[in-house]
Write a protein that holds these residues in place. Structure first.
Motif, PDB file in Angstrom:
ATOM      1  N   TYR A 239     -66.803  -5.377 -44.211  1.00 23.37           N
ATOM      2  CA  TYR A 239     -65.928  -5.536 -45.375  1.00 23.37           C
ATOM      3  C   TYR A 239     -65.369  -6.952 -45.376  1.00 23.37           C
ATOM      4  CZ  TYR A 239     -61.964  -4.821 -42.167  1.00 23.37           C
ATOM      5  OH  TYR A 239     -61.063  -4.932 -41.150  1.00 23.37           O
ATOM      6  N   ARG A 240     -64.934  -7.411 -46.564  1.00 22.52           N
ATOM      7  CA  ARG A 240     -64.485  -8.779 -46.761  1.00 22.52           C
ATOM      8  C   ARG A 240     -63.093  -8.787 -47.400  1.00 22.52           C
ATOM      9  NH1 ARG A 240     -69.371  -7.855 -46.749  1.00 22.52           N
ATOM     10  NH2 ARG A 240     -69.135  -6.546 -48.613  1.00 22.52           N
ATOM     11  N   THR A 241     -62.283  -9.743 -47.001  1.00 18.20           N
ATOM     12  CA  THR A 241     -60.962  -9.914 -47.584  1.00 18.20           C
ATOM     13  C   THR A 241     -60.715 -11.394 -47.841  1.00 18.20           C
ATOM     14  OG1 THR A 241     -59.869 -10.129 -45.435  1.00 18.20           O
ATOM     15  CG2 THR A 241     -60.055  -7.899 -46.366  1.00 18.20           C
ATOM     16  N   TYR A 242     -59.743 -11.662 -48.722  1.00 19.65           N
ATOM     17  CA  TYR A 242     -59.345 -13.039 -49.002  1.00 19.65           C
ATOM     18  C   TYR A 242     -57.921 -13.021 -49.533  1.00 19.65           C
ATOM     19  CZ  TYR A 242     -60.858 -11.498 -53.619  1.00 19.65           C
ATOM     20  OH  TYR A 242     -61.034 -10.785 -54.784  1.00 19.65           O
ATOM     21  N   ASN A 243     -57.250 -14.150 -49.460  1.00 21.71           N
ATOM     22  CA  ASN A 243     -55.895 -14.288 -49.971  1.00 21.71           C
ATOM     23  C   ASN A 243     -55.646 -15.737 -50.360  1.00 21.71           C
ATOM     24  OD1 ASN A 243     -55.248 -15.740 -47.588  1.00 21.71           O
ATOM     25  ND2 ASN A 243     -54.716 -13.846 -46.529  1.00 21.71           N
ATOM     26  N   PHE A 244     -54.473 -15.968 -50.953  1.00 20.39           N
ATOM     27  CA  PHE A 244     -54.093 -17.314 -51.383  1.00 20.39           C
ATOM     28  C   PHE A 244     -52.617 -17.504 -51.076  1.00 20.39           C
ATOM     29  CE2 PHE A 244     -52.110 -20.084 -54.539  1.00 20.39           C
ATOM     30  CZ  PHE A 244     -52.832 -21.259 -54.338  1.00 20.39           C
ATOM     31  N   SER A 245     -52.249 -18.711 -50.657  1.00 22.33           N
ATOM     32  CA  SER A 245     -50.849 -19.022 -50.375  1.00 22.33           C
ATOM     33  C   SER A 245     -50.573 -20.480 -50.680  1.00 22.33           C
ATOM     34  CB  SER A 245     -50.507 -18.724 -48.912  1.00 22.33           C
ATOM     35  OG  SER A 245     -51.252 -19.564 -48.049  1.00 22.33           O
ATOM     36  N   THR A 246     -49.340 -20.764 -51.050  1.00 22.25           N
ATOM     37  CA  THR A 246     -48.892 -22.135 -51.304  1.00 22.25           C
ATOM     38  C   THR A 246     -47.434 -22.246 -50.937  1.00 22.25           C
ATOM     39  OG1 THR A 246     -48.742 -23.909 -52.944  1.00 22.25           O
ATOM     40  CG2 THR A 246     -48.259 -21.664 -53.694  1.00 22.25           C
ATOM     41  N   GLY A 247     -46.995 -23.435 -50.609  1.00 18.03           N
ATOM     42  CA  GLY A 247     -45.611 -23.626 -50.207  1.00 18.03           C
ATOM     43  C   GLY A 247     -45.163 -25.050 -50.448  1.00 18.03           C
ATOM     44  N   ILE A 248     -43.848 -25.217 -50.537  1.00 20.23           N
ATOM     45  CA  ILE A 248     -43.257 -26.534 -50.738  1.00 20.23           C
ATOM     46  C   ILE A 248     -42.014 -26.640 -49.870  1.00 20.23           C
ATOM     47  CG2 ILE A 248     -41.929 -25.720 -52.745  1.00 20.23           C
ATOM     48  CD1 ILE A 248     -42.202 -28.551 -53.898  1.00 20.23           C
ATOM     49  N   GLY A 249     -41.798 -27.795 -49.287  1.00 19.70           N
ATOM     50  CA  GLY A 249     -40.651 -28.002 -48.418  1.00 19.70           C
ATOM     51  C   GLY A 249     -40.238 -29.450 -48.383  1.00 19.70           C
ATOM     52  N   THR A 250     -39.040 -29.687 -47.899  1.00 23.75           N
ATOM     53  CA  THR A 250     -38.522 -31.046 -47.787  1.00 23.75           C
ATOM     54  C   THR A 250     -37.500 -31.083 -46.670  1.00 23.75           C
ATOM     55  OG1 THR A 250     -37.560 -32.903 -49.017  1.00 23.75           O
ATOM     56  CG2 THR A 250     -36.629 -30.710 -49.418  1.00 23.75           C
ATOM     57  N   THR A 251     -36.984 -32.257 -46.382  1.00 25.95           N
ATOM     58  CA  THR A 251     -35.950 -32.450 -45.368  1.00 25.95           C
ATOM     59  C   THR A 251     -34.797 -33.225 -45.983  1.00 25.95           C
ATOM     60  OG1 THR A 251     -37.609 -32.495 -43.611  1.00 25.95           O
ATOM     61  CG2 THR A 251     -35.438 -33.365 -43.080  1.00 25.95           C
ATOM     62  N   ILE A 252     -33.576 -32.714 -45.797  1.00 23.06           N
ATOM     63  CA  ILE A 252     -32.373 -33.317 -46.354  1.00 23.06           C
ATOM     64  C   ILE A 252     -31.467 -33.721 -45.196  1.00 23.06           C
ATOM     65  CG2 ILE A 252     -30.391 -32.978 -47.878  1.00 23.06           C
ATOM     66  CD1 ILE A 252     -32.019 -30.766 -49.245  1.00 23.06           C
ATOM     67  N   TYR A 253     -30.991 -34.955 -45.251  1.00 21.77           N
ATOM     68  CA  TYR A 253     -30.110 -35.472 -44.209  1.00 21.77           C
ATOM     69  C   TYR A 253     -28.710 -35.683 -44.784  1.00 21.77           C
ATOM     70  CZ  TYR A 253     -34.489 -36.502 -41.803  1.00 21.77           C
ATOM     71  OH  TYR A 253     -35.718 -36.399 -41.210  1.00 21.77           O
ATOM     72  N   GLY A 254     -27.716 -35.216 -44.075  1.00 18.40           N
ATOM     73  CA  GLY A 254     -26.329 -35.428 -44.469  1.00 18.40           C
ATOM     74  C   GLY A 254     -25.534 -36.002 -43.324  1.00 18.40           C
ATOM     75  N   MET A 255     -24.601 -36.903 -43.611  1.00 17.15           N
ATOM     76  CA  MET A 255     -23.813 -37.563 -42.571  1.00 17.15           C
ATOM     77  C   MET A 255     -22.343 -37.512 -42.943  1.00 17.15           C
ATOM     78  SD  MET A 255     -24.111 -39.219 -39.631  1.00 17.15           S
ATOM     79  CE  MET A 255     -25.748 -39.953 -39.596  1.00 17.15           C
ATOM     80  N   PHE A 256     -21.515 -37.078 -41.992  1.00 15.29           N
ATOM     81  CA  PHE A 256     -20.075 -37.050 -42.162  1.00 15.29           C
ATOM     82  C   PHE A 256     -19.477 -38.030 -41.154  1.00 15.29           C
ATOM     83  CE2 PHE A 256     -21.845 -32.937 -43.181  1.00 15.29           C
ATOM     84  CZ  PHE A 256     -21.311 -32.674 -44.438  1.00 15.29           C
ATOM     85  N   ASN A 257     -18.976 -39.160 -41.634  1.00 17.87           N
ATOM     86  CA  ASN A 257     -18.417 -40.204 -40.783  1.00 17.87           C
ATOM     87  C   ASN A 257     -16.910 -40.035 -40.667  1.00 17.87           C
ATOM     88  OD1 ASN A 257     -20.829 -41.807 -40.239  1.00 17.87           O
ATOM     89  ND2 ASN A 257     -20.805 -42.269 -42.431  1.00 17.87           N
ATOM     90  N   PHE A 258     -16.408 -40.132 -39.425  1.00 20.89           N
ATOM     91  CA  PHE A 258     -14.980 -40.006 -39.186  1.00 20.89           C
ATOM     92  C   PHE A 258     -14.365 -41.303 -38.670  1.00 20.89           C
ATOM     93  CE2 PHE A 258     -16.939 -35.843 -38.459  1.00 20.89           C
ATOM     94  CZ  PHE A 258     -16.249 -35.081 -39.394  1.00 20.89           C
ATOM     95  N   GLY A 259     -15.198 -42.293 -38.373  1.00 24.49           N
ATOM     96  CA  GLY A 259     -14.700 -43.562 -37.881  1.00 24.49           C
ATOM     97  C   GLY A 259     -15.012 -43.779 -36.429  1.00 24.49           C
ATOM     98  N   LYS A 260     -15.325 -45.024 -36.064  1.00 26.43           N
ATOM     99  CA  LYS A 260     -15.707 -45.341 -34.696  1.00 26.43           C
ATOM    100  C   LYS A 260     -14.545 -45.228 -33.721  1.00 26.43           C
ATOM    101  CE  LYS A 260     -19.592 -48.342 -35.878  1.00 26.43           C
ATOM    102  NZ  LYS A 260     -20.211 -49.666 -35.708  1.00 26.43           N
ATOM    103  N   ASP A 261     -13.313 -45.260 -34.235  1.00 26.69           N
ATOM    104  CA  ASP A 261     -12.151 -45.144 -33.358  1.00 26.69           C
ATOM    105  C   ASP A 261     -11.830 -43.702 -33.014  1.00 26.69           C
ATOM    106  OD1 ASP A 261     -11.564 -44.693 -36.010  1.00 26.69           O
ATOM    107  OD2 ASP A 261      -9.455 -45.266 -35.774  1.00 26.69           O
ATOM    108  N   LYS A 262     -12.502 -42.768 -33.651  1.00 28.15           N
ATOM    109  CA  LYS A 262     -12.267 -41.357 -33.378  1.00 28.15           C
ATOM    110  C   LYS A 262     -13.127 -40.891 -32.204  1.00 28.15           C
ATOM    111  CE  LYS A 262      -9.633 -41.001 -37.046  1.00 28.15           C
ATOM    112  NZ  LYS A 262      -8.180 -40.757 -36.954  1.00 28.15           N
ATOM    113  N   LYS A 263     -12.718 -39.775 -31.607  1.00 31.76           N
ATOM    114  CA  LYS A 263     -13.514 -39.231 -30.510  1.00 31.76           C
ATOM    115  C   LYS A 263     -14.872 -38.790 -31.007  1.00 31.76           C
ATOM    116  CE  LYS A 263     -13.516 -35.834 -26.796  1.00 31.76           C
ATOM    117  NZ  LYS A 263     -12.776 -34.744 -26.098  1.00 31.76           N
ATOM    118  N   ILE A 264     -14.902 -38.152 -32.178  1.00 29.50           N
ATOM    119  CA  ILE A 264     -16.169 -37.809 -32.829  1.00 29.50           C
ATOM    120  C   ILE A 264     -16.393 -38.825 -33.937  1.00 29.50           C
ATOM    121  CG2 ILE A 264     -17.432 -36.059 -34.115  1.00 29.50           C
ATOM    122  CD1 ILE A 264     -15.801 -33.920 -32.751  1.00 29.50           C
TER     123      ILE A 264
END
Length: 892
Positions: free
Chosen positions: A534-559
């Motif tokens: 017996y034989r089978t088949y299928n189809f699939s597609t997908g889309i993706g991305t990468t998102i970067y976010g930055m929260f700056n608190f200042g170099k004088d802070k511990k974080i």
């Protein structure tokens, strides 16, 4: 040890060197030597003749024929105080740090005397200002060293007397009061001590023999031998002894250990014979016997071919009888275990590889065997094996072939799954529209396809049917061909899109048609042998991305900042229904029941299963998150902040089945890792959030939980676990971690001692440790070595409103070295749900320098037992030991 003819060469070299190079060095005392004309003495074999040291007339010397020399290297002789000739007594003296070197031969002593009248040489120590006997003779040839108090050697008889000699042979340290050299290879010694202790002058134990015969690098044969411990004689003795000294492997008998077993009586264990077949392979045959009739056989072999492969194989069979024949509690069983490990060198063949890791046998072997108490294995529920061969055929495209035999065995249910064999072949990706040069761009250029083949011969059986005819009759055989086609491309510069289809063709040689038997009034499954596909088949597609976010608190802070990385993706898959591979059977109407038509596929139960007869169309959603922080460094001189992970791979995923009639949305799966203590401790968690509500019968209904008066999601299940290991080395600099493999790990158990360590009746624990290095100048309690391992897991279930913690436990193991030679350890756990301790083992070990003592105790549970061992560390004396154990009462 005296080394045959090399001593003769040394003495001759001494005579030659003194007559040709005699002089004084750093003379401290005036010597009364009459002034005589300078004489030149030729070097030759005639030096050993009588009168050689007499002054010769120069005219007569000229008439002598030149003697041929046998010296092949330069002779160097030195002494700190002087080198002196005594012409009257025909002697040569070398005093204070006297040393003679000829090639790789070297002799050192406080005083060396050459006596030409008696044709003898003497080497002594000298007394220092405190009247202590120092600078004892030391003879070195290659790696062999002899350290006597004095040496006397005679040229005529070629015999020697050595007093208080100290030497090392084959791991033995030997000290003899008097040693007589009989010929080139035989030495007789009187009042001899030999031991494996480090200090031969003050050993913690030794064997004392009145007379022995020693053949260097071969053997020691002795008369009456007594064992002394701390200079106290023990009743342990032999009328004669034989100790092999060869460093090469040699065949020989293996002395069994003895004891008693509460269920099987007295026993002899692990006695047999070792066969040193060749430099490439050996064989060990061991046997056990118990007075109630139980017995065991063990065959093991190690083999190696340098730069090509190495491995080991073992087979153990035990016939176990409980109680005595005729008693009501009498029973018998047979258990066995087969292990094989084979490794091929990485550079032996770059295009092919063969490897094996086999561990199969009776499901009850590790639980019932009485030749070992391997806690790390009897706590494992699975045995697995794999033997594989792979071959690569270079070219364009490259083809990979592998042939594998696998085995998986559940020791609780005694179910066995085996593939014998699995053949896999694959071809590398082909890009038919790719450019000859440069990168691939766009949909068309990234189109690629592959071909793969998978063929199996699979067996599903149990312990009782293993390798019996029925197992082979029930085998499932099949082949699968797969051709995936895919492509990928970018849209809007930031989105990656992939699309593909997969075609599969399945071949089987056995199908299972069904019918309803009206007489039996039940469904009957037949077996139809023959080729089907017996034989089978299928189809699939997908889309993706990468998102970067930055929260700056200042170099004088511990974080300084927190970075958030989001990777969302959405995919769609569709597969048609393959109802052409389905048939039906009719169940006639009966009283109270209507006629029923049941749909089925004859491919159900085959190797690759039946194709789906339902249309599938679903959308999958997934988003993963990573949180990282930049933290101000504690080091004030650091120019860059430290990067630290706050939360790793926090993922949410679900799917929506558009082809389903109801309950289209799947539960949301949540998983992630929380790193703590600078990522030394990773807490793993996962769970499922169900959006649908439950009815009064605790069944899922097609109604959202929020519309049923509840929250948006309902926590259906959750799990949290972590493992952490730390030790005193973590607080030290330049620590070295060792990845040790012991008997437990080779049998499929854990590498660490979280489940305890294995013991056996051949002597102590199985995990070997290196000899500890002790610094006697330190206060030991300044730092006490220790290690601790923790493992925690908790599982929560609420998919049917159970609202219960199904499992909750913590396991731990630790070792503490109380002193340089005392260590204690414990492996245990606590079941927080059932409020009880899990398997617990207590360990105590004492290093007695040349000896080792250990005590392992399992205080409670089904494996309650204890084991005590004390014995000599040296492998050549491993049979000198005392061990005692009390195993659990298997009748309870």
């Amino acid at each position: 040890m005296l080394l045959n003819k090399f001593y003769i060469s040394i003495i001759l070299c001494l005579l030659f060197s003194q007559l040709t190079k005699a002089q004084e060095f750093n003379t401290k005392k005036a010597l009364n030597i009459p002034a005589e004309p300078t004489q030149e003495t030729p070097v030759g074999d005639s030096l050993v003749q009588e009168g050689l040291l007499k002054v010769r007339d120069t005219i007569k010397a000229d008439t002598l024929k030149k003697q041929s020399t046998f010296l092949s290297d330069q002779v160097v002789s030195t002494a700190k105080d002087y080198i002196k000739f005594d012409r009257k007594n025909e002697r040569v003296y070398l005093y204070n740090e006297a040393k003679i070197v000829y090639g790789d031969l070297e002799i050192q002593a406080g005083l060396i005397i050459l006596d030409n009248r008696k044709n003898e040489v003497y080497a002594f120590g000298i007394k220092d200002t405190a009247n202590n006997y120092t600078q004892k003779p030391i003879f070195t040839q290659a790696n062999n060293v002899v350290e006597p108090d004095s040496i006397r050697f005679n040229f005529d008889t070629e015999k020697a007397l050595v007093y208080n000699s100290r030497t090392e042979q084959g791991g033995f340290k030997i000290k003899g009061a008097v040693t007589k050299r009989q010929n080139d290879s035989v030495y007789f010694m009187k009042n001899v001590k030999f031991t494996t202790a480090q200090n031969i002058d003050d050993p913690e134990y030794y064997f004392y023999a009145r007379k022995i015969k020693m053949v260097p690098d071969k053997k020691i044969v002795s008369g009456l031998v007594n064992m002394y411990i701390a200079d106290v004689p023990t009743p342990l003795g032999l009328p004669f002894g034989y100790f092999p000294l060869t460093e090469e492997r040699a065949s020989g008998f293996i002395i069994p250990s003895f004891g008693d077993n509460r269920n099987r009586g007295y026993f002899l264990q692990n006695g047999g014979y070792y066969f040193a077949i060749s430099d490439y392979v050996d064989l060990t045959v061991l046997g056990d016997y118990y007075t109630n009739g139980s017995y065991g056989l063990n065959f093991s072999s190690n083999y190696a071919y340098r730069y090509r492969f190495n491995g080991n194989v073992s087979f153990r069979y035990e016939k176990l009888l409980n109680s005595e024949p005729g008693f009501p509690d009498y029973s018998e069983q047979s258990i066995y275990n087969i292990r094989w490990s084979h490794r091929q060198a990485a550079k032996a063949n770059p295009n092919s590889n063969f490897s094996a890791s086999v561990n199969l046998g009776s499901s009850k072997y590790y639980k019932e065997t009485i030749n070992q108490n391997n806690s790390g294995n009897f706590l494992q529920n699975n045995l697995s094996s794999s033997v594989s061969y792979s071959k690569t055929f270079p070219g364009e495209p490259q083809v990979n072939l592998s042939i594998t035999a696998t085995h998986s065995q559940n020791t609780n249910t005694e179910e066995i799954n085996m593939t014998l064999p699995t053949v896999q072949a694959s071809m590398d990706r082909i890009y038919p529209f790719a450019p000859k040069n440069g990168t691939k761009k766009g949909i068309l250029q990234n189109i690629n396809f592959q071909y793969s083949f998978n063929g199996k011969n699979q067996f599903k059986t149990t312990d009782s049917l293993f390798f019996k005819p029925q197992m082979f009759r029930d085998a499932s055989t099949g082949m699968q061909h797969s051709i995936p086609i895919s492509t990928n491309f970018k849209v809007f510069k930031h989105f990656s899109v992939s699309a593909g289809t997969n075609y599969k063709e399945n071949w089987v040689f056995k199908t299972y048609p069904k019918r309803y038997d009206e007489q039996l009034q039940e469904v009957v499954t037949d077996t139809s042998r023959g080729f089907s596909t017996y034989r089978t088949y299928n189809f699939s597609t997908g889309i993706g991305t990468t998102i970067y976010g930055m929260f700056n608190f200042g170099k004088d802070k511990k974080i300084n900042a927190i970075r958030h990385v989001i990777r969302p993706s959405i995919s769609y898959s569709v597969a048609p229904k393959f109802d052409e591979f389905y048939d039906t059977y009719l169940i006639p109407a009966t009283s109270g029941m209507d006629e029923e038509i049941v749909e089925y596929s004859k491919f159900e139960g085959t190797l690759y299963g039946a194709p789906s007869n339902r249309y599938a169309s679903s959308i999958n959603f997934s988003v993963s998150n990573d949180f990282e922080a930049k933290i101000r460094a504690k080091d004030s001189l650091a120019t860059e902040p430290e990067k630290r992970s706050l939360l790793k791979n926090l993922q949410f995923s679900t799917s929506y089945n558009m082809a389903a009639d109801s309950l289209k949305l799947q539960p949301v799966t949540v998983r992630g890792t929380l790193p703590l203590f600078k990522e030394k401790l990773n807490v793993n968690f996962n769970g499922a959030l169900d959006p649908y509500a439950l009815n009064n019968k605790n069944q899922r209904i097609d109604k959202l939980n929020i519309n049923n008066g509840g929250s948006l999601f309902r926590l259906a299940r959750a799990n949290v676990s972590f493992g952490y290991s730390f030790s005193s080395k973590d607080f030290e600099r330049n620590k070295d971690d060792e990845d040790a493999q012991d008997e437990t790990h080779r049998n499929g158990g854990r590498k660490d001692d979280l489940f305890g360590v294995a013991t056996n009746t051949t002597g102590g624990v199985n995990n070997e440790e290196k000899e500890p290095k002790v610094d006697e100048t330190e206060w030991y309690n300044y730092k006490i070595p220790w290690d601790l391992r923790l493992s925690y897991t908790m599982t929560y279930n609420n998919d049917r409103r159970q609202n219960e913690i199904s499992s909750h436990s913590i396991m731990f193991s630790g070792n503490l070295q109380l002193s340089p030679r005392w260590s204690v350890g414990v492996s245990s756990g606590y079941d927080l749900k059932n409020n009880g301790f899990t398997y617990t083992q207590l360990r105590f070990q004492r290093d007695l320098e040349s000896w080792k003592m250990s005590f392992n105790w399992t205080p409670f549970g089904t494996r309650e037992s204890w084991y005590f061992y004390i014995g000599i560390k040296a492998s050549m004396l491993s049979d000198i030991k005392y061990d005692k154990n009390r195993e659990r009462d298997r009748t309870l």
